[in-house]
Enzyme design. Structure first.
Site, PDB file in Angstrom:
ATOM      1  N   ARG A  34       0.919  -0.733   0.127  1.00  0.00           N
ATOM      2  CA  ARG A  34       0.161   0.329  -0.413  1.00  0.00           C
ATOM      3  C   ARG A  34       0.827   1.049  -0.327  1.00  0.00           C
ATOM      4  O   ARG A  34       0.714   1.960  -1.176  1.00  0.00           O
ATOM      5  CB  ARG A  34      -0.543  -0.255   0.951  1.00  0.00           C
ATOM      6  N   THR A  35       1.748   1.135   1.103  1.00  0.00           N
ATOM      7  CA  THR A  35       2.447   2.567   0.832  1.00  0.00           C
ATOM      8  C   THR A  35       3.229   3.090  -0.239  1.00  0.00           C
ATOM      9  O   THR A  35       3.483   4.303  -0.669  1.00  0.00           O
ATOM     10  CB  THR A  35       3.318   3.118   1.990  1.00  0.00           C
ATOM     11  N   HIS A  56       4.421   5.610  12.326  1.00  0.00           N
ATOM     12  CA  HIS A  56       4.145   5.308  10.406  1.00  0.00           C
ATOM     13  C   HIS A  56       2.954   6.891  10.221  1.00  0.00           C
ATOM     14  O   HIS A  56       1.835   6.191   9.801  1.00  0.00           O
ATOM     15  CB  HIS A  56       3.345   4.052  10.018  1.00  0.00           C
ATOM     16  N   LYS A 104      25.587  -3.367  -1.127  1.00  0.00           N
ATOM     17  CA  LYS A 104      26.813  -3.081  -0.822  1.00  0.00           C
ATOM     18  C   LYS A 104      27.502  -1.858   0.908  1.00  0.00           C
ATOM     19  O   LYS A 104      29.014  -1.832   0.098  1.00  0.00           O
ATOM     20  CB  LYS A 104      27.426  -2.585  -2.050  1.00  0.00           C
ATOM     21  N   ARG A 147      11.418   3.684   3.750  1.00  0.00           N
ATOM     22  CA  ARG A 147      10.857   3.046   4.461  1.00  0.00           C
ATOM     23  C   ARG A 147      12.099   2.116   4.908  1.00  0.00           C
ATOM     24  O   ARG A 147      12.464   2.244   4.259  1.00  0.00           O
ATOM     25  CB  ARG A 147       9.735   1.864   3.428  1.00  0.00           C
TER      26      ARG A 147
END
Ligand code: CP
Length: 306
Positions: A51-52, A129, A80, A101
């Protein structure tokens, strides 16, 4: 330049303006289809999301802008060893705004401190959030007409559920909001939310374990998933995962105008049998998430007066 790292980065007035803009967008999204012409959004997702990430991308595309980014740490140079600080300096050369995120709490804050573009916290570990909170606030306001004067039950994994932490942080700023915190004792709300947010704001709250006992009093029930990815032990997760299952028998105890919200993804905590109940609002919530993110992108880019 403004970032959105916590829901408290927006004052109540700024939040009201943003929710009003989101409402206007919802009525006629096409009116906004060129507001971000020529602008680019970077989505930097070091943790999985449906969703986000996709609602941010849909939001920017709806506004006429374009998107770039990565959907896992493994497909970026983080694999890396590149730091978040270096990554954001690079992304600042490619995009006008970014949503990040990250599994580590505070990573978007580190990015913001090194960034020359607005950074949006799209979820950091078990911490916050804020854009889910904007979605939740828009949903409650559209369904009830106001963010004042109601009782909300927050049920499930209140320990690791970052959407719950952000939502409580925001709702304590409104009048006469009562909180019923429903969880097993192992997944109770963290002390910093109980003491530094609820008690510090003199919010009315009660903690309980039994969902049935809470149901008749609630105006909103906010269900959450047990956050498997934050458990140290799989056995402990398996013991907890089906602690609450909202089904028709429990819904029969609720008010006729009580709404059920869930940030999704759902696992087993809401039976699919209640998806057609008019009080089940979690898929409406998903649609509001696109409008509110359109409003947020416009606001952070200073395009909200267009
Ligand atoms: N609500 C939410 O954050 O969903 P995703 O994890 O799919 O983005």
């Amino acid at each position: 330049m403004k970032h959105l790292l916590s829901p408290l980065d927006l004052s109540v007035t700024e939040l009201e303006d943003l929710l009003n803009l989101a409402r206007d967008i919802s009525k006629d999204p096409k009116k906004y289809s060129h507001v971000c012409d020529g602008k680019k959004l970077a989505t930097l997702f070091y943790e999985p999301s449906t969703r986000t990430r996709l609602s941010f991308e849909a939001a920017m595309l709806n506004l006429g802008g374009s998107v770039l980014g990565f959907s896992s740490a493994n497909s970026s140079s983080a694999s890396k060893g590149e730091s978040v600080a270096d990554t954001i300096r690079v992304i600042s050369c490619y995009a006008d705004i970014c949503a990040m995120r990250h599994p580590k709490e505070g990573a978007p804050m580190v990015a913001a401190s090194k960034s020359s573009i607005p950074v949006i916290n799209a979820g950091d570990g078990g911490h916050q959030h804020p854009t889910q909170t904007l979605t939740d606030l828009m949903t409650i306001r559209e369904l009830r007409g106001s963010l004042d004067n109601f009782t909300i039950g927050l049920c499930g994994d209140l320990k690791f559920g970052r959407t719950v932490h952000s939502l409580i942080n925001s709702l304590v700023r409104y009048k006469n909001v009562k909180f019923v915190l429903i969880s097993p004792k192992e997944l109770r709300i963290p002390d910093y939310i109980r003491d530094d947010v609820l008690k510090a704001n003199q919010a009315e709250f009660i903690e309980m374990e039994n969902l049935e006992d809470a149901m008749p009093e609630l105006n909103i029930l906010y269900m959450t998933r047990v956050q498997r990815e934050r458990f140290f032990s799989e056995d402990e997760y398996l013991r907890m995962k089906d602690f609450y299952i909202l089904d028709k028998s429990k819904m029969a105890l609720a008010k006729e105008d009580m709404y059920v919200l869930h940030p999704l993804p759902r696992v087993n905590e809401i039976s699919v049998d209640i998806d057609d109940d008019p009080r089940a609002a979690y898929f409406k919530q998903v649609q509001f998430g696109v409008y509110v993110r359109m409003a947020l992108i416009m606001t952070l880019l200073g395009l909200n007066n267009k």
